[in-house]
Design an enzyme around this catalytic site. Structure first.
Site, short mmCIF file in Angstrom:
data_model
loop_
_atom_site.label_atom_id
_atom_site.label_comp_id
_atom_site.label_asym_id
_atom_site.label_seq_id
_atom_site.Cartn_x
_atom_site.Cartn_y
_atom_site.Cartn_z
N LYS A 192 30.58 -6.36 -59.01
CA LYS A 192 30.94 -4.98 -59.78
C LYS A 192 31.85 -4.70 -59.43
O LYS A 192 32.44 -3.97 -60.51
CB LYS A 192 30.01 -4.97 -58.03
CG LYS A 192 28.34 -5.16 -57.90
CD LYS A 192 27.44 -4.36 -57.32
CE LYS A 192 28.27 -4.63 -55.46
NZ LYS A 192 27.75 -5.79 -54.91
N ARG A 235 22.96 1.27 -51.46
CA ARG A 235 22.36 -0.39 -51.13
C ARG A 235 20.89 0.04 -50.11
O ARG A 235 20.45 -1.19 -49.69
CB ARG A 235 22.76 -0.71 -50.16
CG ARG A 235 24.39 -2.04 -50.05
CD ARG A 235 25.20 -1.68 -49.45
NE ARG A 235 26.15 -2.74 -49.37
CZ ARG A 235 27.43 -3.15 -49.93
NH1 ARG A 235 27.93 -2.34 -51.03
NH2 ARG A 235 27.77 -4.38 -49.73
N ARG A 256 37.94 -16.01 -52.13
CA ARG A 256 38.53 -15.63 -52.35
C ARG A 256 39.79 -14.77 -51.50
O ARG A 256 39.77 -14.62 -50.72
CB ARG A 256 37.80 -13.82 -52.05
CG ARG A 256 37.94 -12.08 -53.12
CD ARG A 256 36.89 -11.37 -53.50
NE ARG A 256 35.96 -11.06 -52.22
CZ ARG A 256 35.27 -9.86 -52.54
NH1 ARG A 256 34.71 -9.80 -53.88
NH2 ARG A 256 34.73 -9.92 -51.45
N ARG A 309 38.94 -11.41 -46.90
CA ARG A 309 39.09 -9.97 -46.06
C ARG A 309 37.96 -10.73 -44.81
O ARG A 309 37.44 -12.56 -45.73
CB ARG A 309 37.99 -9.50 -47.08
CG ARG A 309 38.20 -7.81 -47.52
CD ARG A 309 37.29 -7.43 -49.02
NE ARG A 309 36.07 -7.79 -48.20
CZ ARG A 309 34.76 -6.69 -49.75
NH1 ARG A 309 35.17 -7.03 -50.69
NH2 ARG A 309 33.85 -7.45 -49.28
N ARG A 334 26.18 -11.63 -45.18
CA ARG A 334 25.90 -10.66 -46.23
C ARG A 334 24.99 -10.39 -46.94
O ARG A 334 24.51 -9.72 -48.15
CB ARG A 334 27.02 -10.49 -47.00
CG ARG A 334 28.32 -9.75 -46.13
CD ARG A 334 29.82 -10.29 -46.11
NE ARG A 334 30.15 -9.73 -47.89
CZ ARG A 334 30.63 -9.63 -48.64
NH1 ARG A 334 32.08 -11.09 -47.80
NH2 ARG A 334 31.09 -9.35 -49.12
P1 ADP Z 1 30.52 -6.66 -51.20
O1 ADP Z 1 29.78 -5.95 -52.20
O2 ADP Z 1 31.35 -7.67 -51.39
O3 ADP Z 1 29.84 -7.12 -49.86
P2 ADP Z 1 31.55 -3.67 -50.42
O4 ADP Z 1 32.97 -3.83 -50.17
O5 ADP Z 1 30.76 -3.28 -51.33
O6 ADP Z 1 31.57 -5.59 -50.69
O7 ADP Z 1 31.08 -4.07 -49.29
C1 ADP Z 1 31.98 -4.76 -48.07
C2 ADP Z 1 31.35 -4.10 -46.70
O8 ADP Z 1 30.70 -2.44 -46.58
C3 ADP Z 1 29.69 -4.31 -46.60
O9 ADP Z 1 29.24 -5.75 -45.95
C4 ADP Z 1 28.88 -3.01 -45.61
O10 ADP Z 1 29.15 -3.47 -44.17
C5 ADP Z 1 29.72 -2.08 -46.09
N1 ADP Z 1 29.36 -1.27 -47.29
C6 ADP Z 1 29.47 -0.91 -48.31
N2 ADP Z 1 28.81 0.22 -48.87
C7 ADP Z 1 27.89 0.33 -48.13
C8 ADP Z 1 26.95 0.60 -48.01
N3 ADP Z 1 26.00 1.76 -49.05
N4 ADP Z 1 26.14 0.77 -47.37
C9 ADP Z 1 26.49 0.59 -45.98
N5 ADP Z 1 27.26 -0.07 -45.48
C10 ADP Z 1 28.31 -0.47 -46.98
#
Ligand code: ADP
Length: 306
Positions: A13, A88, A127, A159, A170
């Site tokens: 994404k 999410r 990654r 990360r 996750r």
């Molecule tokens: P990925 O999609 O690869 O898991 P992101 O960078 O989008 O990585 O998100 C990393 C972390 O940030 C998630 O695992 C979560 O803890 C938090 N996060 C991101 N977006 C949201 C969201 N919309 N609601 C709740 N937590 C979020």
């Protein structure tokens, strides 16, 4: 362009959102980036979010919604946005709908990036990121022994939530909380599934086509532009495809039924006429009843078709 990118962690994404932003001048709004920025700046909110993120769980809806609301109110988002990682869960989707309704900027499409689980795992676990320029690498495709960024030589890092023990969590959270959004947005006629495997440029082409495709009314969604070139659409996307297909089938049935209506009417009329004719002929020639009886028999199947 007012779109949401949906997909499991590691589905690409962020990469695709950055490309769409560069080409179409619409800002990428990544909830993950906003949160990581808050963590790095050690704001109150960042301090609250840090541990939750590192465990692979979702940060509270209020915190994330606040960040998104602020970001979308900036002038550069007035002409559209690419939401990456938000919403999410269903509550976030409902909050987003209310927020976008308030600012008069409803969603145009939700693009679902579909990638097989084994590839997701490989992408996430391998990654590595450059702390200076943000370039993303994967140990699988890096020269052996290389540990630095090819742009600026900075030492790459992993990360914290890309550690193997967190990745599983996750993906689990995605399945349980985010995946229901596929059905949610399919019902709203907004979902477009895009095959997320293969060359980056090919994926981008498919994303662009799906993002720019004209909106179609719910129940008549077509996924032709988003069909996989090489990768089979599986799991999450399969469910989406199934329900999209179902709606298309339903739509087609309705059209066929409508088209058949005049023919049915004509057949009914003809059948009625035949029966009436048979009755009056029967009356007129009661004495010579044999041939009429034969005629009456003939009209029966037509009349039964009613
Ligand atoms: P990925 O999609 O690869 O898991 P992101 O960078 O989008 O990585 O998100 C990393 C972390 O940030 C998630 O695992 C979560 O803890 C938090 N996060 C991101 N977006 C949201 C969201 N919309 N609601 C709740 N937590 C979020």
């Amino acid at each position: 362009m007012r779109i949401v990118l949906l997909g499991a962690p590691g589905s690409g994404k962020g990469t695709q959102a950055a490309r769409l932003q560069a080409k179409h001048g619409v800002p990428q709004v990544s909830s993950g980036d906003l949160l990581r920025d808050a963590v790095a700046r050690k704001t109150d909110l960042g301090l609250q979010a840090k541990a939750v993120m590192e465990s692979g769980q979702l940060v509270s809806d209020d915190i994330v919604l606040g960040l998104i609301r602020d970001r979308l109110s900036r002038p550069d988002a007035a002409n559209g946005f690419i939401l990456d990682g938000f919403p999410r869960n269903i509550d976030q989707a409902n909050s987003l709908a209310a927020l976008l309704n308030d600012i008069g900027q409803p969603l145009e499409a939700v693009l679902l990036l579909d990638v097989r689980k084994d590839l997701l795992l490989q992408r996430l676990a391998g990654r590595r990121i450059c702390p200076k320029c943000g370039a993303v690498y994967n140990v699988m495709s890096m020269a052996s022994g290389a540990t630095g960024c090819t742009n600026d030589g900075a030492e790459l890092y992993q990360r914290p939530d890309d550690k193997e023990e967190v990745i599983g969590k996750r993906l689990e959270v995605y399945e349980a909380q985010t995946r229901p959004l596929v059905e949610h947005y399919t019902k709203l006629g907004l979902l477009r599934a895009v095959a997320g495997e293969g060359e980056l440029d090919d994926v981008f082409e498919r994303m662009e086509a799906a993002a720019l495709a004209k909106p179609v009314p719910a129940g008549k969604v077509t996924v032709r532009a988003t069909q996989a070139k090489r990768a089979p659409l599986k799991t999450v996307a399969k469910a989406a495809q199934k329900s999209i297909k179902k709606s298309v089938k339903k739509g087609a049935k309705k059209v066929a039924a409508k088209a058949a209506k005049p023919a049915k009417k004509a057949a009914k009329k003809a059948a009625k006429k035949k029966v009436v004719r048979a009755k009056s002929t029967k009356k007129a020639s009661k004495k010579t009843s044999k041939p009429v009886a034969a005629k009456k028999k003939k009209s029966k199947p037509v009349a039964r078709k009613k």
